[in-house]
Design a protein around this motif. Structure first.
Motif, PDB file in Angstrom:
ATOM      1  N   ASP A  23       0.840  -1.177   0.000  1.00 54.46           N
ATOM      2  CA  ASP A  23       0.000   0.000   0.000  1.00 54.46           C
ATOM      3  C   ASP A  23       0.877   1.229   0.000  1.00 54.46           C
ATOM      4  OD1 ASP A  23      -3.230  -0.035   1.678  1.00 54.46           O
ATOM      5  OD2 ASP A  23      -2.571   0.892  -0.186  1.00 54.46           O
ATOM      6  N   ASP A  24       0.276   2.400  -0.206  1.00 52.49           N
ATOM      7  CA  ASP A  24       1.022   3.648  -0.250  1.00 52.49           C
ATOM      8  C   ASP A  24       1.603   3.944   1.120  1.00 52.49           C
ATOM      9  OD1 ASP A  24       1.675   6.486  -0.308  1.00 52.49           O
ATOM     10  OD2 ASP A  24       0.669   6.455  -2.249  1.00 52.49           O
ATOM     11  N   SER A  25       2.890   4.272   1.171  1.00 53.99           N
ATOM     12  CA  SER A  25       3.548   4.495   2.460  1.00 53.99           C
ATOM     13  C   SER A  25       3.079   5.768   3.145  1.00 53.99           C
ATOM     14  CB  SER A  25       5.070   4.549   2.269  1.00 53.99           C
ATOM     15  OG  SER A  25       5.425   5.661   1.454  1.00 53.99           O
ATOM     16  N   ARG A  26       2.364   6.645   2.437  1.00 50.98           N
ATOM     17  CA  ARG A  26       1.905   7.886   3.068  1.00 50.98           C
ATOM     18  C   ARG A  26       0.555   7.721   3.747  1.00 50.98           C
ATOM     19  NH1 ARG A  26       1.004  12.277  -0.693  1.00 50.98           N
ATOM     20  NH2 ARG A  26       0.207  10.638  -2.074  1.00 50.98           N
ATOM     21  N   ARG A  27      -0.046   6.548   3.667  1.00 51.64           N
ATOM     22  CA  ARG A  27      -1.383   6.381   4.218  1.00 51.64           C
ATOM     23  C   ARG A  27      -1.382   6.658   5.727  1.00 51.64           C
ATOM     24  NH1 ARG A  27       0.596   1.206   3.600  1.00 51.64           N
ATOM     25  NH2 ARG A  27       0.458  -0.124   5.459  1.00 51.64           N
ATOM     26  N   VAL A  28      -2.459   7.234   6.191  1.00 51.03           N
ATOM     27  CA  VAL A  28      -2.562   7.628   7.590  1.00 51.03           C
ATOM     28  C   VAL A  28      -2.954   6.420   8.433  1.00 51.03           C
ATOM     29  CG1 VAL A  28      -3.713   9.170   9.223  1.00 51.03           C
ATOM     30  CG2 VAL A  28      -3.213   9.954   6.909  1.00 51.03           C
ATOM     31  N   GLU A  29      -2.194   6.168   9.497  1.00 53.39           N
ATOM     32  CA  GLU A  29      -2.437   5.025  10.366  1.00 53.39           C
ATOM     33  C   GLU A  29      -2.862   5.426  11.773  1.00 53.39           C
ATOM     34  OE1 GLU A  29      -2.532   2.099   9.344  1.00 53.39           O
ATOM     35  OE2 GLU A  29      -1.296   1.920   7.556  1.00 53.39           O
ATOM     36  N   ALA A  30      -2.596   6.668  12.175  1.00 54.34           N
ATOM     37  CA  ALA A  30      -2.914   7.073  13.548  1.00 54.34           C
ATOM     38  C   ALA A  30      -3.266   8.552  13.569  1.00 54.34           C
ATOM     39  CB  ALA A  30      -1.730   6.796  14.476  1.00 54.34           C
ATOM     40  N   LEU A  31      -4.126   8.922  14.535  1.00 49.70           N
ATOM     41  CA  LEU A  31      -4.647  10.290  14.631  1.00 49.70           C
ATOM     42  C   LEU A  31      -4.881  10.590  16.108  1.00 49.70           C
ATOM     43  CD1 LEU A  31      -5.719  12.660  12.812  1.00 49.70           C
ATOM     44  CD2 LEU A  31      -7.945  11.524  12.869  1.00 49.70           C
ATOM     45  N   ALA A  32      -4.382  11.743  16.573  1.00 47.52           N
ATOM     46  CA  ALA A  32      -4.547  12.103  17.985  1.00 47.52           C
ATOM     47  C   ALA A  32      -4.471  13.613  18.132  1.00 47.52           C
ATOM     48  CB  ALA A  32      -3.484  11.432  18.848  1.00 47.52           C
ATOM     49  N   MET A  33      -4.990  14.106  19.274  1.00 48.53           N
ATOM     50  CA  MET A  33      -4.910  15.526  19.596  1.00 48.53           C
ATOM     51  C   MET A  33      -4.115  15.707  20.882  1.00 48.53           C
ATOM     52  SD  MET A  33      -7.916  18.351  20.279  1.00 48.53           S
ATOM     53  CE  MET A  33      -8.125  17.884  21.995  1.00 48.53           C
ATOM     54  N   SER A  34      -3.173  16.639  20.882  1.00 44.27           N
ATOM     55  CA  SER A  34      -2.398  16.929  22.083  1.00 44.27           C
ATOM     56  C   SER A  34      -3.123  17.969  22.926  1.00 44.27           C
ATOM     57  CB  SER A  34      -0.986  17.405  21.719  1.00 44.27           C
ATOM     58  OG  SER A  34      -1.039  18.493  20.820  1.00 44.27           O
ATOM     59  N   ILE A  35      -2.679  18.142  24.141  1.00 48.80           N
ATOM     60  CA  ILE A  35      -3.376  18.979  25.100  1.00 48.80           C
ATOM     61  C   ILE A  35      -3.360  20.453  24.695  1.00 48.80           C
ATOM     62  CG2 ILE A  35      -1.359  19.412  26.547  1.00 48.80           C
ATOM     63  CD1 ILE A  35      -4.958  18.663  27.748  1.00 48.80           C
ATOM     64  N   ASP A  36      -2.419  20.842  23.835  1.00 48.33           N
ATOM     65  CA  ASP A  36      -2.383  22.224  23.363  1.00 48.33           C
ATOM     66  C   ASP A  36      -3.280  22.449  22.155  1.00 48.33           C
ATOM     67  OD1 ASP A  36      -0.911  20.745  21.592  1.00 48.33           O
ATOM     68  OD2 ASP A  36       0.795  22.127  21.505  1.00 48.33           O
ATOM     69  N   GLY A  37      -4.079  21.439  21.792  1.00 53.39           N
ATOM     70  CA  GLY A  37      -5.032  21.588  20.701  1.00 53.39           C
ATOM     71  C   GLY A  37      -4.491  21.242  19.337  1.00 53.39           C
ATOM     72  N   MET A  38      -3.216  20.850  19.223  1.00 49.25           N
ATOM     73  CA  MET A  38      -2.659  20.465  17.933  1.00 49.25           C
ATOM     74  C   MET A  38      -3.098  19.037  17.574  1.00 49.25           C
ATOM     75  SD  MET A  38      -0.912  23.046  16.757  1.00 49.25           S
ATOM     76  CE  MET A  38      -2.228  24.025  17.469  1.00 49.25           C
ATOM     77  N   ILE A  39      -3.250  18.789  16.284  1.00 48.92           N
ATOM     78  CA  ILE A  39      -3.614  17.466  15.776  1.00 48.92           C
ATOM     79  C   ILE A  39      -2.360  16.793  15.248  1.00 48.92           C
ATOM     80  CG2 ILE A  39      -5.114  16.179  14.215  1.00 48.92           C
ATOM     81  CD1 ILE A  39      -6.607  17.815  16.329  1.00 48.92           C
ATOM     82  N   TRP A  40      -2.188  15.529  15.588  1.00 42.01           N
ATOM     83  CA  TRP A  40      -1.012  14.770  15.154  1.00 42.01           C
ATOM     84  C   TRP A  40      -1.460  13.554  14.349  1.00 42.01           C
ATOM     85  CZ3 TRP A  40       4.111  16.066  16.266  1.00 42.01           C
ATOM     86  CH2 TRP A  40       4.269  17.165  17.116  1.00 42.01           C
TER      87      TRP A  40
END
Length: 832
Positions: A185-202
């Motif tokens: 599969d494409d190596s850029r595919r998104v595998e994980a998603l989270a939000m840090s306490i400062d409101g940033m999305i990772w």
């Protein structure tokens, strides 16, 4: 499952319904208490949390009707944003959902794209790809809850949107089929998603890349601290925990700087959760481990030094012998007697047998078919199966079982272990690398088997390199290609690191920051096979003269392999046992003794084509077996079987003495627990880390008037401890209980954040009007929703924690909206 309900401790109290027709990949709860689900083809459905909770408050006999109504009361967001068949969302599976509680948004992630939604109004705000671009130019300007206009003219862009949508859907279908067939599969595919306490999305991708986004979907930064696929991201306090497919964990600060990393498990880390003062990691093999939320820090340093001092209590050693054999069989099947002579045991301590064969099958037709089978993950051949069975029968009398094998074209490798040692061996994996025509045909190349023995990684690689006297450079290139590209299905985690604390670890990386080859990251590796290195600067007659006089020491001076290894051009860092057997190539079949060497017109010069090389954990020859040098080996026997005449090559074998140092995990955990509770420094540090910062709130009663916002001030009175806050909604429903979520008439910003020592943070509460209150799902919603007025009030909870513990204080904040008392129910609908 239409519905289910029950009472008492066995059945529990529940309501269940069919959410999707296909598999559901993701679930999340929005800050307004709604249940969001994502499934195949980009379908996203939303159920109101209050409606679900109210259904649970009903009597048992009413639940059948209720589950049916709830099942039909969802909002289909994909359908709501479609216009005349055109949809701005790609028709790809929704694999991840994330609730941005700070800004009341929900992120949905597909294969290579994201969508941002307003969790209060359910509006689609933005569609972007993994690079942060908005390729579709989508802007939300219309209210998705307004009734569709009749006879609406289809805009020109609709055609392109529909075309793009169809292409994306077809591409996703191809990707799913390709993944199942082994194409990757494409190596850029998104595998994980989270939000840090400062409101940033990772976000984390399959190529190990981490990206930081703001709440509006703008890609801010990109980080590459590891090259394995990201499996999970978890944020707590001022740290971000990143788990990878190779079982390792890394810690980042909120700016993305790497704080530390270590090997956590021997398989991918699937999920993480925090509790007390620990973060717990779940691995693919089912193991769960806990790590202190303060890691890396002073507690790790203390525990590491104390554990090293006490390693005599949990350090264990295992001794075994390993028999490794290699034979180029020339497409022949050996006789029973040949196998018996070759594989007879010189000592009963042998616990592991590894056999590598070359030229099991050859021919252009077979090689082409083998290459085609490899592309779809198939392997093996009738000849290969015959050899595995024949060797297995030879070893069966010694209580051996086959635990792994791999065939690619003519190359075959198998591993057998004594039954009583099988419990100590696991994580067996295989790999293959083709070195033939175009690096695609398996007539030349390598097959490998890697395993864990007492938590130590040992790898065996069976090779067949380029033939002919002059192809020295090609042989060197074949080895380099195998060494750099051989990749196993399950990335190696190292299982146990040399640091017994497991809190710090050195990532194996190249000088340019790239990942080192997998074969370099093992405690021991053995290369065996027909390497095809010849004798150089010597004539046939001179070579045969030295062979007949058994002057093998003189003959070895002309060995290409030894010369190339001395110059550092091949098999770097590996060594070979001393051998005194005659050259193993080339012989006339079925002629025994040294007279069997090639006497045809070609008069091929004898050569030691067939070899066995190895490397263990030692950095010097005087290193002793220890936890820092866990595998130490020596050669007990290195010989050929000259009496075997089935092939033009003679089989060879090597017996290794193996000393393995490993950790008795149960004993180490027990000692770790004793140290954690008895060491005064550790106990004192834990008490300091778990202390809650003192936070004051300026008001706990809020009345909203007109559109004027009200402000709640949170002040951190601590002089050294950072505090984290989260605002949680508890809106009342008709039954008098509270469901977790903000009422839809209320906007809270920010709902999460950090309060540094001495800082005051302002949280704004404001009335948020919904632009039109429509039923989203036809008559089923009308049955579920009442029309009576309801008190517009809610209770908010301000949750305060530190950065090293989940222990929290809660403060109630009562909110009442005087403007909307007669206009809106608590959710825009009045359920029940």
């Amino acid at each position: 499952m239409g519905w289910s309900s029950g009472s008492g401790p066995e059945a529990g109290e529940c309501i269940a319904w069919d959410a999707h027709r296909g598999p559901v990949f993701a679930l999340t709860i929005s800050p307004y208490g709604d249940l969001w689900s994502g499934s195949e083809g980009g379908v996203i459905k939303v159920w109101y949390g209050e409606g679900i909770e109210n259904s649970l408050a009903l009597q048992r006999e009413e639940k059948r009707k209720t589950s049916f109504l709830v099942e039909r009361s969802f909002i289909d967001l994909r359908a709501m944003v479609s216009d005349g068949g055109a949809c701005p969302l790609p028709a790809v599976d929704v694999k991840l959902l994330l609730s941005d509680n700070s800004r009341s948004k929900v992120w949905s992630a597909g294969y290579l794209s994201f969508a941002l939604w307003d969790s209060r109004t359910k509006e689609l705000l933005k569609v972007i790809n993994v690079d942060g671009q908005d390729p579709y130019g989508y802007e939300t300007k219309q209210n998705p809850f307004s009734p569709p206009k009749k006879d609406k003219t289809r805009s020109p862009v609709g055609f392109f949107q529909r075309s793009r949508n169809a292409l994306m859907g077809a591409a996703d279908a191809v990707r799913r089929v390709a993944a199942k067939a082994g194409f990757g599969d494409d190596s850029r595919r998104v595998e994980a998603l989270a939000m840090s306490i400062d409101g940033m999305i990772w976000t984390g991708s399959a190529n190990g890349c981490l990206a930081q986004w703001d709440g509006s979907g703008n890609r801010l930064q990109e980080f590459q601290h590891h090259s394995y696929s990201v499996q999970s991201i978890f944020s707590f306090g001022k740290k971000i925990w990143v788990a990878y497919n190779d079982g390792s964990i890394q810690l980042l600060d909120l700016e993305g700087n790497l704080l530390g990393g270590w090997t956590a498990h021997s398989s991918p880390v699937l999920s993480m959760a925090a509790g007390g003062s620990y973060i717990f990691t779940l691995a693919g093999h089912g193991g769960i481990r806990g790590w202190n939320l303060s890691s890396p820090g002073p507690i790790d340093n203390i525990m590491c030094s104390r554990l090293i001092e006490a390693d005599v209590l949990y350090k264990k050693f295992e001794y075994m012998k390993v028999l490794v054999g290699s034979w180029n069989v020339g497409q022949e099947k050996a006789s029973y007697e040949s196998l018996r002579v070759w594989l007879k045991f010189p000592t009963p301590e042998i616990g592991l047998v590894v056999v590598g064969l070359q030229e099991v099958d050859m021919g252009a037709g077979f090689l082409a078919m083998s290459a085609a089978k490899e592309t779809v993950g198939l392997e093996g051949s009738p000849n290969g199966d015959w050899w595995l069975d024949a060797i297995g029968q030879q070893l069966k009398d010694y209580s051996f079982e086959r635990v792994g094998s791999r065939q690619m074209a003519g190359l075959l490798i198998g591993v057998w272990v004594r039954t009583h040692l099988k419990q100590f061996i696991g994580d067996i994996d295989n790999a293959a690398v083709a070195c033939g025509l175009g690096r695609a045909i398996g007539n030349k190349g390598a097959v490998g088997l890697r395993m864990r023995i007492h938590d130590r990684s040992i790898c065996f690689v069976n090779c067949h390199f380029a033939a002919h006297m002059e192809a020295v450079n090609r042989r060197n290139e074949d080895f380099d290609h195998v060494f750099r590209t051989m990749t196993f299905a399950t990335p190696l985690s190292g299982v146990m690191t040399t640091s017994v604390s497991g809190s710090t670890g050195q990532l194996l990386r190249g000088a340019n920051g790239s990942r080192m080859p997998e074969l370099s990251n093992t405690d021991m590796i053995v290369f065996l096979g027909d390497f095809n290195y010849r004798l150089y600067d010597i004539s046939y007659d001179d070579a045969m003269s030295l062979v007949s006089r058994k002057c093998f020491d003189w003959l070895r001076e002309n060995d290409q392999l030894r010369a190339e290894m001395r110059s550092g051009r091949v098999f770097q860092g590996l060594r070979e046992g001393n051998f005194k057997f005659p050259p193993t190539y080339k012989f006339e079949k079925h002629i025994s003794g040294l007279s069997g060497y090639d006497s045809s017109e070609k008069r091929r010069i004898p050569a030691w084509c067939d070899r066995i090389l190895y490397r263990d954990s030692r950095v010097s020859s005087v290193s002793e077996c220890s936890l820092n040098c866990p595998v130490v080996s020596s050669v007990a026997l290195y010989d050929s079987c000259m009496e075997v005449t089935d092939s033009d090559h003679k089989p060879i074998k090597c017996v290794f003495n193996l000393d393995i140092a490993y950790v008795d995990k149960q004993a180490m955990r027990q000692k770790y627990g004793e140290l954690m509770s008895s060491n005064s420094k550790v106990v004192h540090l834990l008490q300091d880390l778990e202390a809650l910062p003192e936070v004051n709130i300026n008001t706990t009663d809020i009345i909203l008037r007109d559109q004027n916002p009200s402000v709640v001030k949170l002040q951190n009175r601590s002089t050294k401890d950072t505090a984290c806050f989260e605002i949680i909604g508890q809106a009342p429903n008709v039954s008098g209980t509270h469901f977790s979520g903000f009422p839809t008439w209320l906007k809270v910003s920010p709902a999460v954040g950090i309060i540094t020592p001495g800082q005051t943070v302002e949280v704004t509460l404001q009335h948020g009007d919904l632009r039109g209150q429509q039923n989203y799902n036809g008559t089923s919603g009308e049955i579920l929703c009442g029309i009576g007025p309801q008190k517009i009030a809610a209770t908010l909870l301000a949750k305060i924690t530190g950065v090293h513990s989940t222990v929290a204080n809660y403060y109630e904040i009562h909110v009442e909206d005087q403007n909307c008392r007669s206009k809106l129910s608590s959710r825009g609908y009045n359920f029940w």
